[in-house]
Motif scaffolding. Structure first.
Motif, PDB file in Angstrom:
ATOM      1  N   LEU A 138     -20.952 -24.796  12.666  1.00 25.29           N
ATOM      2  CA  LEU A 138     -20.160 -25.405  12.832  1.00 25.29           C
ATOM      3  C   LEU A 138     -19.421 -26.140  14.076  1.00 25.29           C
ATOM      4  CD1 LEU A 138     -18.606 -21.603  11.832  1.00 25.29           C
ATOM      5  CD2 LEU A 138     -18.680 -22.977   9.867  1.00 25.29           C
ATOM      6  N   SER A 141     -15.086 -20.914   2.660  1.00 25.17           N
ATOM      7  CA  SER A 141     -13.693 -21.937   3.458  1.00 25.17           C
ATOM      8  C   SER A 141     -14.766 -22.741   3.965  1.00 25.17           C
ATOM      9  CB  SER A 141     -12.713 -20.514   4.185  1.00 25.17           C
ATOM     10  OG  SER A 141     -12.329 -21.807   4.766  1.00 25.17           O
ATOM     11  N   THR A 142     -14.474 -23.727   4.098  1.00 23.92           N
ATOM     12  CA  THR A 142     -15.148 -24.871   4.598  1.00 23.92           C
ATOM     13  C   THR A 142     -14.245 -25.082   5.773  1.00 23.92           C
ATOM     14  OG1 THR A 142     -14.058 -26.841   3.392  1.00 23.92           O
ATOM     15  CG2 THR A 142     -16.791 -25.240   2.997  1.00 23.92           C
ATOM     16  N   SER A 143     -13.409 -24.447   6.103  1.00 27.77           N
ATOM     17  CA  SER A 143     -12.494 -24.785   7.438  1.00 27.77           C
ATOM     18  C   SER A 143     -13.443 -23.983   8.402  1.00 27.77           C
ATOM     19  CB  SER A 143     -11.734 -24.052   7.680  1.00 27.77           C
ATOM     20  OG  SER A 143     -10.999 -24.154   8.747  1.00 27.77           O
ATOM     21  N   PRO A 144     -13.764 -24.349   9.365  1.00 32.67           N
ATOM     22  CA  PRO A 144     -14.760 -23.794  10.881  1.00 32.67           C
ATOM     23  C   PRO A 144     -13.723 -23.040  11.560  1.00 32.67           C
ATOM     24  CG  PRO A 144     -14.888 -26.331  11.048  1.00 32.67           C
ATOM     25  CD  PRO A 144     -14.229 -26.256   9.785  1.00 32.67           C
ATOM     26  N   TYR A 145     -12.557 -23.258  11.602  1.00 36.76           N
ATOM     27  CA  TYR A 145     -11.969 -21.649  12.368  1.00 36.76           C
ATOM     28  C   TYR A 145     -11.463 -20.420  11.825  1.00 36.76           C
ATOM     29  CZ  TYR A 145     -10.385 -25.527  15.921  1.00 36.76           C
ATOM     30  OH  TYR A 145     -11.161 -25.616  17.637  1.00 36.76           O
ATOM     31  N   ILE A 146     -11.478 -20.667  10.243  1.00 37.80           N
ATOM     32  CA  ILE A 146     -11.289 -19.505   9.404  1.00 37.80           C
ATOM     33  C   ILE A 146     -12.659 -19.033   9.030  1.00 37.80           C
ATOM     34  CG2 ILE A 146     -10.782 -19.232   6.363  1.00 37.80           C
ATOM     35  CD1 ILE A 146      -8.700 -21.261   6.114  1.00 37.80           C
ATOM     36  N   VAL A 147     -13.439 -19.473   9.604  1.00 37.98           N
ATOM     37  CA  VAL A 147     -15.038 -18.704   9.680  1.00 37.98           C
ATOM     38  C   VAL A 147     -15.290 -18.594  10.991  1.00 37.98           C
ATOM     39  CG1 VAL A 147     -17.622 -19.364   9.178  1.00 37.98           C
ATOM     40  CG2 VAL A 147     -15.969 -20.375   7.904  1.00 37.98           C
ATOM     41  N   LEU A 151     -19.686 -19.783   4.020  1.00 35.48           N
ATOM     42  CA  LEU A 151     -18.976 -20.619   4.121  1.00 35.48           C
ATOM     43  C   LEU A 151     -18.499 -20.639   2.564  1.00 35.48           C
ATOM     44  CD1 LEU A 151     -21.270 -23.112   6.244  1.00 35.48           C
ATOM     45  CD2 LEU A 151     -19.435 -22.673   6.284  1.00 35.48           C
TER      46      LEU A 151
END
Length: 433
Positions: free
Chosen positions: A357, A316-322, A313
């Motif tokens: 997420l 990135s905080t984007s769920p899809y990037i994670v 995290l």
């Protein structure tokens, strides 16, 4: 020494043991026991080991494993897989590249009986490869479709991968089975489209076209009806709530045995081999699960899931990037570690992150199993490619790996579609009962 450092050392020791060819279950059991003893106490580690061994060995829902494995083994020994291939051949064999497409469809059908990718690749390879070679199919296409088609075994129900995932994450086996149906059919269709595109741009790869015989086509389709009825009864029974997964497995194994006896296609030695193979595979799965259940407390005590979550995290905080980072990691690890082993090793760390997420655990199970399938045909390990090499020993391994690349890209497309449209995986489980 901090718990996190002990956890990292434990993972390093686990990977070292695996590369030294120590069985995965034993490696996880050993590292989990020693790690828990160092982070807590030897008495706690011993309690975890004895308690988890007993609880896994007596878990009723795991009865589904030996029963479905027995069903697939009986079907293989009785030659029922040949009926599925003949039916697929009757449907599309007269088209250009039809034998390759028939192999894909036949693998999908046998996957719904065996739930094993390796069994699907071996069985269909023995049936389909000689025929494709006789009709002058290119080695690259003929071996590629067998290796790729075999991967459908871990996605279409009954799937050993789904059973292990369900036990490790405390999800419903029945819902996971249902979730795999539409993605499995989608991947089958993408593979068939891939074959069509290959022979369209390289007609020579598709070999000679078979002559169309309406009478033999009808006979082949009729011959596959009993086998298809087993699949429909077991999977349909789960979907409609008539059977639990365990009951469906028992019904399926019984129907496969009765059908084989009525058709007099199962010899005594074949039955003994089927039972022996079932016991060996079941014992292996139970050992892996016991090892995973002893390893999981060590992972939790080490604090690695929280550390991984905070680290990822931080990028990135984007769920899809994670999610993308996690899937890429699985893709690379799957090239060197066998799929089911990779699942049980990493789930204790990855699953809490994914759920945190906000992703659906059933949907993620399908995505994870699909990525693990890719590992089955990815170099340098590519277990299914080595299986196909045993069926086609005169074909160079490099040629087999080149043959699977178009299908590997089709699997990437399937994953992207599932991420973009989660309903493909969730529609059937959400509509159950």
């Amino acid at each position: 020494m901090s718990p996190e450092i002990i956890g990292v050392i434990g993972f390093g020791a686990l990977l070292l043991l695996i590369f030294l060819r120590v069985p995965v279950g034993i490696a996880m059991l050993s590292v989990g026991f020693v790690g828990t003893a160092s982070l807590n106490s030897p008495a706690t580690a011993l309690n975890f080991m004895t308690g988890q061994t007993f609880s896994i060995s007596t878990l009723y829902s795991l009865s589904v494993l030996p029963l479905f494995i027995l069903m697939g083994n009986i079907a293989s020994k009785a030659g029922l897989s040949r009926d599925l291939y003949d039916a697929a051949y009757a449907l599309v064999g007269h088209l250009k590249g039809g034998l390759a497409s028939a192999t894909i469809v036949g693998c999908a059908g046998f996957a719904a009986l065996s739930g094993s990718s390796i069994a699907s690749a071996v069985t269909m390879g023995q049936v389909a490869y000689p025929e494709m070679r006789r009709r002058a199919y290119s080695d690259r296409l003929s071996t590629g479709v067998i290796a790729a088609g075999g991967t459908l075994g871990i996605l279409l129900p009954p799937s050993t991968g789904f059973v292990l995932y369900a036990i490790l994450t405390e999800q419903s086996i029945g819902r996971l089975f249902m979730a795999g149906i539409l993605p499995g059919l989608l991947l089958t269709a993408l593979f068939v489209v891939t074959v069509t595109l290959i022979v369209l741009f390289n007609p020579a790869a598709g070999g000679d076209m078979a002559e169309e015989d309406t009478r033999s086509r009808r006979a082949a389709l009729a011959g596959a009806l009993p086998v298809l009825s087993i699949i429909i009864i077991t999977i349909g029974g789960i979907y409609l709530g008539i059977f639990t997964p365990v009951e469906a497995a028992g019904v399926g194994a019984t129907l496969a045995l009765v059908m084989a006896l009525l058709r007099r296609q199962l010899q005594w030695t074949g039955f003994v081999d089927a039972v022996k193979g079932t016991l060996e595979t079941t014992g292996l799965c139970f050992l892996i699960l016991i090892g995973a259940m002893v390893f999981s407390p060590f992972v939790s005590l080490s604090g690695l899931p929280k550390l991984l979550s905070e680290t990822i995290l931080g990028y990135s905080t984007s769920p899809y990037i994670v999610l993308g980072l996690i899937l890429v990691l699985y893709l690379f690890l799957g090239m060197v570690i066998e799929g089911l082993s990779l699942m049980v090793i990493t789930l204790p760390i990855v699953f809490p992150v994914v759920i945190g997420l906000g992703f659906d655990p059933i949907w993620f199970g399908v995505i994870m199993v699909l990525v693990l399938e890719m590992g089955l045909i990815s170099p340098p390990v590519g277990v299914n490619c080595f299986v196909v090499k045993s069926v086609a020993p005169d074909v160079p391994l490099s040629e087999i790996f080149r043959g699977i690349m178009p299908f590997w890209l089709a699997m990437i497309l399937c994953i992207l579609l599932l991420v973009a449209v989660p309903g493909i995986a969730l529609m059937l489980p959400n509509a159950m009962f």
